[in-house]
Design an enzyme around this catalytic site. Structure first.
Site, short mmCIF file in Angstrom:
data_model
loop_
_atom_site.label_atom_id
_atom_site.label_comp_id
_atom_site.label_asym_id
_atom_site.label_seq_id
_atom_site.Cartn_x
_atom_site.Cartn_y
_atom_site.Cartn_z
N LYS A 75 0.82 -1.22 0.00
CA LYS A 75 0.00 0.00 0.00
C LYS A 75 0.85 1.26 0.00
CE LYS A 75 -4.42 -1.47 1.88
NZ LYS A 75 -5.45 -1.23 2.89
N LYS A 102 -11.17 -3.12 -4.10
CA LYS A 102 -12.04 -1.94 -4.23
C LYS A 102 -11.24 -0.75 -4.75
CE LYS A 102 -13.87 -2.52 0.55
NZ LYS A 102 -12.74 -2.94 1.38
N LYS A 143 -4.59 -9.12 -6.59
CA LYS A 143 -5.82 -9.34 -5.85
C LYS A 143 -6.95 -8.44 -6.38
CE LYS A 143 -6.21 -7.38 -1.81
NZ LYS A 143 -6.17 -6.91 -0.43
P1 TYM Z 1 -10.81 -5.24 3.61
O1 TYM Z 1 -11.80 -4.16 3.80
O2 TYM Z 1 -9.66 -5.04 2.67
O3 TYM Z 1 -11.55 -6.57 3.16
C1 TYM Z 1 -12.63 -7.11 3.91
C2 TYM Z 1 -12.57 -8.63 3.85
O4 TYM Z 1 -12.60 -9.07 2.49
C3 TYM Z 1 -11.51 -9.92 2.22
N1 TYM Z 1 -11.05 -9.69 0.85
C4 TYM Z 1 -10.88 -10.66 -0.06
N2 TYM Z 1 -11.08 -11.99 0.02
C5 TYM Z 1 -10.83 -12.71 -1.11
N3 TYM Z 1 -10.39 -12.15 -2.27
C6 TYM Z 1 -10.18 -10.82 -2.37
N4 TYM Z 1 -9.77 -10.29 -3.51
C7 TYM Z 1 -10.44 -10.01 -1.22
N5 TYM Z 1 -10.33 -8.67 -0.99
C8 TYM Z 1 -10.71 -8.50 0.29
C9 TYM Z 1 -10.43 -9.52 3.23
O5 TYM Z 1 -9.52 -10.56 3.44
C10 TYM Z 1 -11.27 -9.21 4.45
O6 TYM Z 1 -11.57 -10.39 5.16
N6 TYM Z 1 -7.89 -5.14 7.63
C11 TYM Z 1 -9.13 -5.65 7.13
C12 TYM Z 1 -10.33 -5.20 7.93
C13 TYM Z 1 -10.25 -5.45 9.39
C14 TYM Z 1 -10.40 -6.68 10.06
C15 TYM Z 1 -10.27 -6.38 11.45
C16 TYM Z 1 -10.61 -7.98 9.63
C17 TYM Z 1 -10.06 -4.50 10.34
N7 TYM Z 1 -10.08 -5.03 11.59
C18 TYM Z 1 -10.36 -7.38 12.40
C19 TYM Z 1 -10.70 -8.98 10.60
C20 TYM Z 1 -10.57 -8.67 11.97
C21 TYM Z 1 -9.31 -5.14 5.71
O7 TYM Z 1 -8.72 -4.20 5.29
O8 TYM Z 1 -10.26 -5.76 5.02
#
Ligand code: TYM
Length: 332
Positions: A111, A197, A194
């Site tokens: 990032k 968004k 990957k």
């Molecule tokens: P974020 O917002 O990037 O994504 C949310 C969830 O979606 C999953 N994900 C994917 N899974 C499969 N293929 C993809 N291309 C893909 N893109 C996103 C992510 O693995 C995630 O599960 N840091 C985290 C949010 C967070 C969190 C937490 C998660 C904050 N605190 C505590 C678990 C526990 C994040 O940025 O997710």
């Protein structure tokens, strides 16, 4: 019942990756777990977010999560900034986590890119806040996509170091639940990246609010190779784009790669893509419609989040308060 915690950033419209890698599993886990799901707006601002858009995206994401099947009467759904204990515990964890650990985080490197000096300090300590999100509830199971694996390992390192340094058995071990054949959905334009968004190309992803026509067009244009589909999973080796589409199909059809290839192996991509697009429209169409319906009553969404925050706070407040006592803070 084991406690689940997971989160998602309101940094754009949720994608098929978010749905298959996370939200769909969140829905299934509601049946036999005590679930807490969070729209992580504090995490979102680690990169610039336009304030007016952030408010809107937070509401839209909450609506979309409910439309996917999260029942706010059963599970807790709230936005992170409404419960200050997350930031409070994250500060304590900033003082537990080591710089060496954070330096190894691949997501920060991705990032921050080449302009590392200009990345926010928040982006650097992002995994500490994530650890706080989970551990503030003593949650033990965390359903996420494959890209969050390293962050959850770090959360366990933090919990262990805290327990060791303070001579307590306070924070539990966290288990990452990385489930199904689509735990890592890739970009439709580049099978090595990957699906995200924040990818500048909208053609690289399926958004949960895409129309049927847009979905069909994006799948038709998705990058593939000239070979027909293999007849068994071993034949997907070295074919990232083919593997991605087969994984998406398998997840949507509730089956596995082997089964999909038994049906479609040996065929070219065009008929497979048509069926995949139909499957996507069938799964995502009702979610998009329900999201729109929910958004016609924004006050109701706000109310759900507000009530969720109160329930979340009642669980994490005593845990964070006990943490402060362990650390040696004078009671307030
Ligand atoms: P974020 O917002 O990037 O994504 C949310 C969830 O979606 C999953 N994900 C994917 N899974 C499969 N293929 C993809 N291309 C893909 N893109 C996103 C992510 O693995 C995630 O599960 N840091 C985290 C949010 C967070 C969190 C937490 C998660 C904050 N605190 C505590 C678990 C526990 C994040 O940025 O997710």
């Amino acid at each position: 019942m084991q406690r689940i915690f997971s989160g998602i950033q309101p940094s754009g419209i949720p994608t098929l990756g978010n749905y298959l890698g996370a939200i769909r599993n969140w829905v299934a886990l509601q049946a036999d777990h005590d679930c807490i799901y969070c729209v992580v707006d504090l995490h979102a601002i680690t990169v610039w977010q336009e304030p007016k858009l952030l408010v809107q995206q937070t509401r839209e994401l909450a609506a979309s999560i409910i439309a996917c099947g999260i029942d706010p009467a059963r599970s807790i759904l709230f936005h992170q900034s409404a419960v200050p204990e997350h930031a409070e515990l994250a500060w304590i964890f900033n003082c537990v986590a080591r710089l060496g650990w954070l330096n190894r985080m691949t997501q920060f490197k991705d990032k921050a890119g080449k302009d590392r000096e200009n990345a926010s300090a928040g982006l650097y300590v992002y995994p500490n806040l994530m650890a706080a999100d989970i551990l503030a509830y003593h949650a033990t199971r965390v359903p996420v996509g494959d890209d969050q694996r390293q962050h959850l390992e770090l959360a366990n390192d933090i919990a262990q170091k805290f327990n060791h340094d303070y001579g307590v058995e306070f924070f539990p071990v966290i288990e990452a639940l990385i489930l199904g054949p689509a735990a890592r959905v890739m970009s439709l334009r580049d099978g090595t990246k990957k699906m995200s968004k924040s990818d500048p190309s909208d053609q690289s992803r399926i958004n949960l609010n895409d129309s049927a026509d847009t979905i069909a067009q994006k799948i038709r244009r998705a990058r593939t190779d000239p070979e027909p589909l293999p007849t068994e999973p071993a034949g997907l080796a070295g074919r990232a784009e083919a593997r991605n589409l087969v994984g998406i199909y398998a997840a949507l059809a509730d089956t596995d790669e082997e089964d999909v290839l038994r049906l479609h192996g040996g065929k070219g991509f065009s008929s497979f893509k048509e069926e995949l697009a139909a499957l996507l429209v069938e799964s995502l169409g009702p979610i998009a419609q329900k999201t729109r319906d929910l958004l016609s009553e924004p006050d109701h969404i706000d109310q759900v989040l507000h009530e969720g925050a109160a329930r979340a706070a009642s669980i994490c407040r005593p845990i964070v308060s006990k943490t402060k006592q362990i650390v040696g803070f004078l009671p307030t």
